[in-house]
Design a protein around this motif. Sequence first.
Motif, PDB file in Angstrom:
ATOM      1  N   MET A   1       0.860  -1.193   0.000  1.00  0.00           N
ATOM      2  CA  MET A   1       0.000   0.000   0.000  1.00  0.00           C
ATOM      3  C   MET A   1       0.888   1.232   0.000  1.00  0.00           C
ATOM      4  N   ASN A   2       0.838   2.004  -1.058  1.00  0.00           N
ATOM      5  CA  ASN A   2       1.774   3.119  -1.193  1.00  0.00           C
ATOM      6  C   ASN A   2       1.303   4.376  -0.489  1.00  0.00           C
ATOM      7  N   GLU A   3       0.078   4.704  -0.670  1.00  0.00           N
ATOM      8  CA  GLU A   3      -0.392   5.963  -0.114  1.00  0.00           C
ATOM      9  C   GLU A   3      -1.814   5.796   0.383  1.00  0.00           C
ATOM     10  N   THR A   4      -2.242   6.695   1.245  1.00  0.00           N
ATOM     11  CA  THR A   4      -3.633   6.661   1.685  1.00  0.00           C
ATOM     12  C   THR A   4      -4.450   7.484   0.702  1.00  0.00           C
ATOM     13  N   ARG A   5      -5.474   6.878   0.139  1.00  0.00           N
ATOM     14  CA  ARG A   5      -6.314   7.598  -0.802  1.00  0.00           C
ATOM     15  C   ARG A   5      -7.540   8.154  -0.093  1.00  0.00           C
ATOM     16  N   ILE A   6      -8.080   9.177  -0.677  1.00  0.00           N
ATOM     17  CA  ILE A   6      -9.369   9.651  -0.179  1.00  0.00           C
ATOM     18  C   ILE A   6     -10.375   8.660  -0.732  1.00  0.00           C
ATOM     19  N   ASP A   7     -11.504   8.526  -0.096  1.00  0.00           N
ATOM     20  CA  ASP A   7     -12.512   7.593  -0.548  1.00  0.00           C
ATOM     21  C   ASP A   7     -11.948   6.177  -0.637  1.00  0.00           C
ATOM     22  N   ASP A   8     -11.367   5.732   0.428  1.00  0.00           N
ATOM     23  CA  ASP A   8     -10.806   4.395   0.490  1.00  0.00           C
ATOM     24  C   ASP A   8     -11.092   3.887   1.893  1.00  0.00           C
ATOM     25  N   CYS A   9     -11.451   2.622   2.023  1.00  0.00           N
ATOM     26  CA  CYS A   9     -11.777   2.121   3.363  1.00  0.00           C
ATOM     27  C   CYS A   9     -10.521   1.855   4.181  1.00  0.00           C
ATOM     28  N   VAL A  10      -9.370   1.817   3.527  1.00  0.00           N
ATOM     29  CA  VAL A  10      -8.137   1.560   4.279  1.00  0.00           C
ATOM     30  C   VAL A  10      -7.329   2.835   4.467  1.00  0.00           C
ATOM     31  N   SER A  11      -6.684   2.934   5.641  1.00  0.00           N
ATOM     32  CA  SER A  11      -5.815   4.084   5.881  1.00  0.00           C
ATOM     33  C   SER A  11      -4.664   3.664   6.790  1.00  0.00           C
ATOM     34  N   ASN A  12      -3.635   4.469   6.765  1.00  0.00           N
ATOM     35  CA  ASN A  12      -2.440   4.229   7.570  1.00  0.00           C
ATOM     36  C   ASN A  12      -2.460   5.183   8.766  1.00  0.00           C
ATOM     37  N   ARG A  13      -2.669   4.640   9.965  1.00  0.00           N
ATOM     38  CA  ARG A  13      -2.647   5.493  11.163  1.00  0.00           C
ATOM     39  C   ARG A  13      -1.454   5.082  12.017  1.00  0.00           C
ATOM     40  N   ASP A  14      -0.447   5.891  12.023  1.00  0.00           N
ATOM     41  CA  ASP A  14       0.784   5.623  12.780  1.00  0.00           C
ATOM     42  C   ASP A  14       1.333   4.230  12.515  1.00  0.00           C
ATOM     43  N   GLY A  15       1.337   3.860  11.271  1.00  0.00           N
ATOM     44  CA  GLY A  15       1.954   2.580  10.914  1.00  0.00           C
ATOM     45  C   GLY A  15       1.024   1.385  11.020  1.00  0.00           C
ATOM     46  N   VAL A  16      -0.235   1.635  11.396  1.00  0.00           N
ATOM     47  CA  VAL A  16      -1.186   0.526  11.537  1.00  0.00           C
ATOM     48  C   VAL A  16      -2.273   0.652  10.466  1.00  0.00           C
ATOM     49  N   LEU A  17      -2.612  -0.460   9.841  1.00  0.00           N
ATOM     50  CA  LEU A  17      -3.678  -0.456   8.849  1.00  0.00           C
ATOM     51  C   LEU A  17      -5.035  -0.400   9.533  1.00  0.00           C
ATOM     52  N   PHE A  18      -5.784   0.631   9.198  1.00  0.00           N
ATOM     53  CA  PHE A  18      -7.163   0.752   9.673  1.00  0.00           C
ATOM     54  C   PHE A  18      -8.111   0.448   8.519  1.00  0.00           C
ATOM     55  N   ILE A  19      -9.216  -0.221   8.845  1.00  0.00           N
ATOM     56  CA  ILE A  19     -10.284  -0.404   7.865  1.00  0.00           C
ATOM     57  C   ILE A  19     -11.443   0.390   8.449  1.00  0.00           C
ATOM     58  N   GLU A  20     -11.794   1.478   7.762  1.00  0.00           N
ATOM     59  CA  GLU A  20     -12.655   2.515   8.358  1.00  0.00           C
ATOM     60  C   GLU A  20     -12.071   2.855   9.732  1.00  0.00           C
ATOM     61  N   GLY A  21     -12.878   2.786  10.799  1.00  0.00           N
ATOM     62  CA  GLY A  21     -12.365   3.186  12.109  1.00  0.00           C
ATOM     63  C   GLY A  21     -11.787   2.047  12.937  1.00  0.00           C
ATOM     64  N   MET A  22     -11.535   0.898  12.335  1.00  0.00           N
ATOM     65  CA  MET A  22     -11.101  -0.268  13.095  1.00  0.00           C
ATOM     66  C   MET A  22      -9.651  -0.632  12.778  1.00  0.00           C
ATOM     67  N   ALA A  23      -8.850  -0.780  13.830  1.00  0.00           N
ATOM     68  CA  ALA A  23      -7.459  -1.210  13.640  1.00  0.00           C
ATOM     69  C   ALA A  23      -7.456  -2.691  13.267  1.00  0.00           C
ATOM     70  N   SER A  24      -6.613  -3.051  12.309  1.00  0.00           N
ATOM     71  CA  SER A  24      -6.627  -4.436  11.819  1.00  0.00           C
ATOM     72  C   SER A  24      -6.326  -5.431  12.941  1.00  0.00           C
ATOM     73  N   HIS A  25      -5.391  -5.098  13.833  1.00  0.00           N
ATOM     74  CA  HIS A  25      -5.061  -6.065  14.897  1.00  0.00           C
ATOM     75  C   HIS A  25      -6.205  -6.218  15.900  1.00  0.00           C
ATOM     76  N   ASP A  26      -6.990  -5.143  16.102  1.00  0.00           N
ATOM     77  CA  ASP A  26      -8.158  -5.286  16.984  1.00  0.00           C
ATOM     78  C   ASP A  26      -9.189  -6.240  16.374  1.00  0.00           C
ATOM     79  N   LEU A  27      -9.352  -6.129  15.056  1.00  0.00           N
ATOM     80  CA  LEU A  27     -10.309  -7.016  14.381  1.00  0.00           C
ATOM     81  C   LEU A  27      -9.876  -8.473  14.534  1.00  0.00           C
ATOM     82  N   ILE A  28      -8.580  -8.718  14.352  1.00  0.00           N
ATOM     83  CA  ILE A  28      -8.071 -10.094  14.473  1.00  0.00           C
ATOM     84  C   ILE A  28      -8.211 -10.580  15.920  1.00  0.00           C
ATOM     85  N   ALA A  29      -7.928  -9.700  16.881  1.00  0.00           N
ATOM     86  CA  ALA A  29      -8.036 -10.099  18.285  1.00  0.00           C
ATOM     87  C   ALA A  29      -9.480 -10.478  18.613  1.00  0.00           C
ATOM     88  N   ARG A  30     -10.436  -9.725  18.045  1.00  0.00           N
ATOM     89  CA  ARG A  30     -11.846  -9.994  18.353  1.00  0.00           C
ATOM     90  C   ARG A  30     -12.434 -11.155  17.577  1.00  0.00           C
TER      91      ARG A  30
END
Length: 517
Positions: A1-30
């Motif tokens: 993933m090179n850059e965070t796009r507008i209108d994209d469900c994924v984003s880079n927040r301090d090095g962590v992949l978010f899908i909308e407002g959810m951190a990927s590792h939280d989703l896996i933990a749950r």
Amino acid sequence: MNETRIDDCVSNRDGVLFIEGMASHDLIARFGSPLFVFSEDQIRRNVRRFRDAFEKGWTAGPVKVMPAAKANWVFAIQRVLADEGCGADIYSAGELDVALRAGVDPRFISANGVPKDKEHIRRTIEVGARLTIDSLRDVELLEELAPTLSKTAYVRLRIRPAISEFVKKSDFSPDGMVPTDLVALLYKGGLSIGEVIEAGKRVMKIPNVEVVGFHAHHGRHHRSTLYWEAQMHAYARDIGRVCEALDGFRPQEINIGGGFAIPRDPHNAATHYSDPLLLGSLHWLSLGLKYLGAKVRYRVIDKLLTLIEGHPNAIAAPSIEQYGAATTTALLEALPKHGIDPTGVTLQLEPGRAIHGNAGVHLATVQATKKMTAPITWNLVTIDTSEFWMTGGRFEHHLHDYCVANRLNAPPVMKADVVGRSCYGDRLLGAVRLPDVEIGDLVAFLDAGAYQEVSASNFNAMPRPAAVLVTGNRAAVVRRAENLDDVFRRDELPEHLVPSDTPEQAAEAMPTVGHSR
Ligand SMILES: *Cc1c(COP(=O)(O)O)cnc(C)c1O
């Protein structure tokens, strides 16, 4: 993933992949790993953009977005689409069922596909969905059925126009070299001009049948807007011819099918696997180098392997807005040229991957790494998912954009094959650049919302992973993970293989405890 796009469900927040407002590792933990994550918000954004873009261009009449159910027929997803007022392109009795249960208005359900059996056709008519005639067999069945039903059958004729203006290589061609118009002509969907006319003439004579328009779907042979312009010109030409042959018939609906690419499309000629010349040279060099001994041969191969690298699609496809403008402009221009006044005609479209693709992420956990240094250098990263859960595009050699979801800001330091857990080679990502990964890290496959979850299988008796739906910072399971009981649910034991004569003991002989039949 090179850059965070507008209108994209994924984003880079301090090095962590978010899908909308959810951190990927939280989703896996749950919810556990591996996991399919779908973004409700992204699906809604995609639908609205399609609707707006095509409404803006199609000034002649209404527009209906009818997403292809096959791309993601998870019930909750179909509910989201129904809630957005979408129709549906359905291919089977099962897809018709899920669309109806989700609340899709049957008048905007497009029943496509060859072959259709009698029961499916009967149900399509009875619920008031649109039946797309795609073979003379469909006509025969309709001749038998329609007069016996109390409902009017609303049908469209599926054309397979020759896109003669577009001869660039098709993304679907086996060796990537066959021209698009030829691959499209040889595809099983749609009727050639002579057959459409014959079908039309016969269908128009059947009592209780109303022909309401035309259908065409070529699929994603090429991502350019030029391809869409060429398709629309070819389609309008054939619509003109058929209407003339059907004594001035005038369509109320024109359905242009799907096949719009998404920006990071994993099924795309812009996806670069590795240099074919380089791979070819490995073969010829090996033949020659064999006589110099294994040591020399491996040394040369080792050097060559450093040059091979897999790159996901690096060049973005046109936007939904660009597709909308190009397609509607071409169709509005072409129809009158062939004697068809588009005023009042409903334009229908059936995007599949373009609605669901970038609304899904597949997350998997690193389970082991292997670093070979002799006789050649190569790294393997094993993850807990499998190509058998990502098969929707395997035949089209997909290569998903990817990232290590908990190390987005870490620089790539190695090249590795990322492989899955089945006993196959299971090469999910070939020769890709990665940061230094450890066991427990998360690998994310982007743009996995279309065709993947819905084509997962139980190879190696593996229970399939769960799917969750995310909206904002909420997430809920929409398809639970399978367990072993699910895997063995369809097994039956013939009498002569039952090892004992009491039913209790026989039940115990089945692969799982608590198995009920
Ligand atoms: C598969 C299919 C679609 C969707 O195709 P995409 O490439 O996913 O957009 C639309 N209409 C019909 C009839 C199809 O078979």
